[in-house]
Design a protein around this motif. Structure first.
Motif, PDB file in Angstrom:
ATOM      1  N   SER A 204       8.485  -8.128 -11.908  1.00  0.00           N
ATOM      2  CA  SER A 204       7.581  -9.175 -11.444  1.00  0.00           C
ATOM      3  C   SER A 204       8.222 -10.547 -11.624  1.00  0.00           C
ATOM      4  O   SER A 204       7.876 -11.303 -12.539  1.00  0.00           O
ATOM      5  CB  SER A 204       6.251  -9.097 -12.214  1.00  0.00           C
ATOM      6  OG  SER A 204       5.650  -7.831 -12.035  1.00  0.00           O
ATOM      7  N   SER A 286       7.817  -6.906  -7.098  1.00  0.00           N
ATOM      8  CA  SER A 286       6.844  -7.699  -6.351  1.00  0.00           C
ATOM      9  C   SER A 286       6.792  -9.108  -6.903  1.00  0.00           C
ATOM     10  O   SER A 286       6.436  -9.318  -8.061  1.00  0.00           O
ATOM     11  CB  SER A 286       5.447  -7.068  -6.434  1.00  0.00           C
ATOM     12  OG  SER A 286       4.501  -7.853  -5.730  1.00  0.00           O
ATOM     13  N   GLY A 292       9.168 -13.902  -3.882  1.00  0.00           N
ATOM     14  CA  GLY A 292       9.078 -12.929  -2.803  1.00  0.00           C
ATOM     15  C   GLY A 292      10.396 -12.833  -2.050  1.00  0.00           C
ATOM     16  O   GLY A 292      10.854 -11.739  -1.708  1.00  0.00           O
ATOM     17  N   SER A 295      12.613 -10.913  -4.188  1.00  0.00           N
ATOM     18  CA  SER A 295      12.283  -9.482  -4.122  1.00  0.00           C
ATOM     19  C   SER A 295      12.905  -8.834  -2.890  1.00  0.00           C
ATOM     20  O   SER A 295      13.419  -7.704  -2.962  1.00  0.00           O
ATOM     21  CB  SER A 295      10.760  -9.292  -4.102  1.00  0.00           C
ATOM     22  OG  SER A 295      10.159  -9.799  -5.276  1.00  0.00           O
ATOM     23  N   SER A 308       8.928  -2.116  -2.674  1.00  0.00           N
ATOM     24  CA  SER A 308       8.935  -3.578  -2.699  1.00  0.00           C
ATOM     25  C   SER A 308       7.641  -4.131  -2.104  1.00  0.00           C
ATOM     26  O   SER A 308       7.042  -3.521  -1.222  1.00  0.00           O
ATOM     27  CB  SER A 308      10.145  -4.145  -1.942  1.00  0.00           C
ATOM     28  OG  SER A 308      10.103  -3.761  -0.582  1.00  0.00           O
ATOM     29  N   ALA A 309       7.233  -5.284  -2.631  1.00  0.00           N
ATOM     30  CA  ALA A 309       6.010  -5.922  -2.149  1.00  0.00           C
ATOM     31  C   ALA A 309       6.156  -7.436  -2.213  1.00  0.00           C
ATOM     32  O   ALA A 309       5.615  -8.090  -3.104  1.00  0.00           O
ATOM     33  CB  ALA A 309       4.804  -5.469  -2.969  1.00  0.00           C
ATOM     34  N   LEU A 405      -1.750  -5.490  -3.836  1.00  0.00           N
ATOM     35  CA  LEU A 405      -0.642  -4.924  -4.607  1.00  0.00           C
ATOM     36  C   LEU A 405      -1.114  -3.736  -5.438  1.00  0.00           C
ATOM     37  O   LEU A 405      -0.454  -2.688  -5.477  1.00  0.00           O
ATOM     38  CB  LEU A 405      -0.028  -5.988  -5.508  1.00  0.00           C
ATOM     39  CG  LEU A 405       1.064  -5.513  -6.481  1.00  0.00           C
ATOM     40  CD1 LEU A 405       2.257  -4.939  -5.722  1.00  0.00           C
ATOM     41  CD2 LEU A 405       1.486  -6.641  -7.397  1.00  0.00           C
TER      42      LEU A 405
END
Length: 470
Positions: A204, A286, A292, A295, A308-309, A405
């Motif tokens: 994170s 994520s 982002g 990521s 992945s998010a 998420l």
């Protein structure tokens, strides 16, 4: 006779002066090039078009518009372009007839320009085989662009881990990893209070919001993931959060920031992949905003990431507003790429794209997401990429984005939703303890525990990358 002579002589002089001025203007050789101060030109635009252009004195100070009157057109937008683009400036429309002066962002394209370029990229492949060939071309060049080929030697040091705090259904401990000699990446590890065997890991990284990873919404997200049965590691980007003990905030706006935080992500994966608790088949990432973008890049570069998010980040017409996202030449790899094509490199792994109506992801469902569906379709798995679009929301990692998420992790990592839902089936985040910022520090309240070998200042960091040029 005398008055007649002087009258015609004066007229001749006027004609000559006027003719010379016209010739001079046409040739561009006038002494002052018909220049006016930007502040004056803005005022004239406001009067002529009946608008207000908000700006500070500092924004217009010492700025000059050459051939100022020649830049006016019947159309306001064209006039603003003619006046402001040569000065690397633009305006954003705030409401009807009210604009705000801004620095021009060359990495923020017109929407159609982004879509057109994505179509050009998409024309390079038409099936799984041609796409895999394209991926194989891009990936090694990403490492080269980031000066990570070969990877720097890994320091032979142990992680620095603080005492564990116990809360309702989860624990938190802070960890620092040495990623280069004297360079540390810091974070906080959230774990379920009870678990057996190996469990999933969700990286994170923190994005470009105030309070960094110490924000309540960041703590809530990671704690909720832990309560559902996974580890969540919240970590600082370069010169962000606790990293500012070593480097100044403005160093985050240096191109090398992208290299260091990418290496940080790789070293974090090295560490957690070596732990007996980590289910290496279920490692996800994520982050929101700049995290982002991080990521997307990490997933494209490191196969250990299985899900992945990226949240409020991916766009074909915006390359990231910070050098930590686009400072190194990653978008020039393999003849040119963009963040949507890099996101496609995750295929066929599960991927969630969260977008909203208040930033550069506002148009995601129209073109960028269908492109990803097509790419996943090469593997026969179009359903493995999802888009949750929140058109009424803005640029944040708010409750609805967190819910998207959570749902995605529950489905793909088989987490236990009952641990965080109330009797009505709604997510209940109220039992998360929001810790004070200093509780999440690794190196003490005032940095007094910073290791003695820690590098201080950006100039010393640059010595570790001799091929880096500012």
């Amino acid at each position: 006779m005398t008055s007649y002579f002087f009258k015609h002589f004066a007229l001749a002089i006027i004609i000559i002066v006027f003719s010379n001025s016209q010739l001079s203007a046409q040739s561009g050789n006038t002494d002052n090039q018909y220049q006016k101060p930007l502040a004056q030109v803005i005022k004239e635009i406001e009067i002529r078009f009946g608008v207000t252009i908000k700006h500070s004195e500092a924004q217009v100070k010492d700025k000059i518009v050459k051939y100022a009157d020649w830049r006016f057109r019947a159309d306001l937008d064209k006039t603003l372009d003619n006046v402001l683009k040569p000065l690397d400036m633009k305006v954003n429309k705030e409401k009807d007839k009210v604009y705000k002066l801004k620095e021009y962002e060359y990495n923020r394209w017109e929407v159609q320009d982004g879509w057109d370029y994505l179509d050009v990229l998409g024309a390079k492949y038409n099936d799984k085989q041609s796409w895999e060939k394209r991926k194989a071309e891009i990936k090694p060049q990403l490492f080269e662009a980031l000066l990570l080929s070969p990877l720097p030697a890994k320091p032979n040091s142990k992680p620095i881990i603080t005492a564990k705090r116990v809360f309702d259904g989860y624990t938190v401990e802070n960890i620092a990893l040495e990623i280069l000699p004297g360079v540390y990446v810091n974070g906080s590890l959230y774990k379920p209070i009870k678990y057996k065997g190996k469990i999933p890991l969700v990286l994170s990284p923190d994005g470009h919001w105030a309070q960094q990873r110490f924000r309540p919404d960041c703590q809530i997200r990671c704690a909720t993931i832990a309560k559902m049965g996974a580890m969540a590691f919240s970590y600082d980007l370069f010169a962000w959060g606790e990293s500012m003990l070593q480097f100044k905030y403005e160093n985050h706006r240096k191109a090398l920031a992208q290299t260091v935080q990418t290496l940080g992500g790789i070293r974090i994966l090295d560490y957690f992949s070596s732990l007996k608790d980590t289910d290496t088949a279920k490692i996800g990432i994520s982050g929101g905003s700049g995290a982002g973008s991080h990521s997307i890049l990490m997933t494209a570069m490191d196969d250990r990431i299985k899900l992945s998010a990226p949240v409020v980040a991916m766009s074909s017409y915006f390359y990231g507003g910070c050098p930590c996202e686009s400072g190194m030449p990653i978008h020039f790899c393999a003849g040119g790429t963009n963040n949507v094509e890099l996101a496609a490199m995750a295929a066929p792994k599960p991927q969630l794209i969260v977008s909203d109506g208040g930033d550069w992801t506002a148009e995601t469902p129209q073109h960028d997401f269908p492109y990803l569906q097509k790419m996943y379709g090469y593997y026969g798995l179009s359903n493995k990429v999802e888009n949750v679009h929140l058109p009424e929301e803005k640029h944040d990692f708010g409750i609805n984005k967190r819910i998207a998420l959570y749902d995605f992790l529950i489905k793909n990592f088989q987490l236990d939703a009952t641990k965080v839902k109330d009797k009505n089936g709604k997510y209940d985040e109220s039992k998360v303890t929001i810790e004070p910022e200093k509780a999440l520090y690794v190196f003490g309240d005032n940095g007094e525990k910073l290791p003695k070998n820690a590098i201080i200042c950006f100039e010393n960091l640059k010595k570790l990358f001799p091929n880096f040029k500012d």
